[in-house]
Design an enzyme around this catalytic site. Sequence first.
Site, PDB file in Angstrom:
ATOM      1  N   HIS A 281       0.830  -1.208   0.000  1.00  0.00           N
ATOM      2  CA  HIS A 281       0.000   0.000   0.000  1.00  0.00           C
ATOM      3  C   HIS A 281       0.865   1.259   0.000  1.00  0.00           C
ATOM      4  CE1 HIS A 281       1.035   0.812   4.167  1.00  0.00           C
ATOM      5  NE2 HIS A 281       0.897  -0.491   4.372  1.00  0.00           N
TER       6      HIS A 281
ATOM      7  N   GLU B 134      -1.886  -7.005   7.592  1.00  0.00           N
ATOM      8  CA  GLU B 134      -0.506  -6.944   8.051  1.00  0.00           C
ATOM      9  C   GLU B 134      -0.319  -7.731   9.350  1.00  0.00           C
ATOM     10  OE1 GLU B 134       2.511  -6.970   7.642  1.00  0.00           O
ATOM     11  OE2 GLU B 134       3.169  -4.914   7.301  1.00  0.00           O
TER      12      GLU B 134
END
Length: 181
Positions: A8, A82
């Site tokens: 990202h 994550e």
Amino acid sequence: MEIALVRHGQTDYNRDGRLQGSSDIPLNETGIAQALTAARLLADEPWDAVASSTLQRAMVTADIIAAELGLDVAGRYASLIERAYGEAEGLTKEEAVARFGDEWPGEESFEDLQRRAVAAVDEVAAANPVGGLVIVAHGTFIRAFADHVSGIETDTPANAHSVRFAGLPGAWRLVGGLVLR
């Protein structure tokens, strides 16, 4: 199948060196610009689908990439989030070590993350059987997958950069973008 695992774009936590892990932190202006740059670079290649983690920084990056590629986001997967850093989230690494030492309460082990990353990429690839799949995820998640596939320690990709793999679920090989430690 070819997969681009894209990290990202930047968040304020990335900029400030804070552990964000599973905390849902948005992209900042730099991150939005990085996502657009990544999308334009990917637009030179044939991609068939885009997927992302369910954290907003990955979802917005995926939305930007998908729009540039003329695609809809095919799916959002919680399995792609994550690594959880537990009570260290929001701290810098130095602050976390000063407060907790080397073991942070609630932190997901790298080995557990690696198993989860391999299973998640296989799951997303199986759910999207196309020639080219962009998966927007997170830095340590991508590193864990890359370490498993390559058999060596790699570095975390920079924001909005990609690491490329080819193969099928359970049988991936690295094809580019890897940074060695």
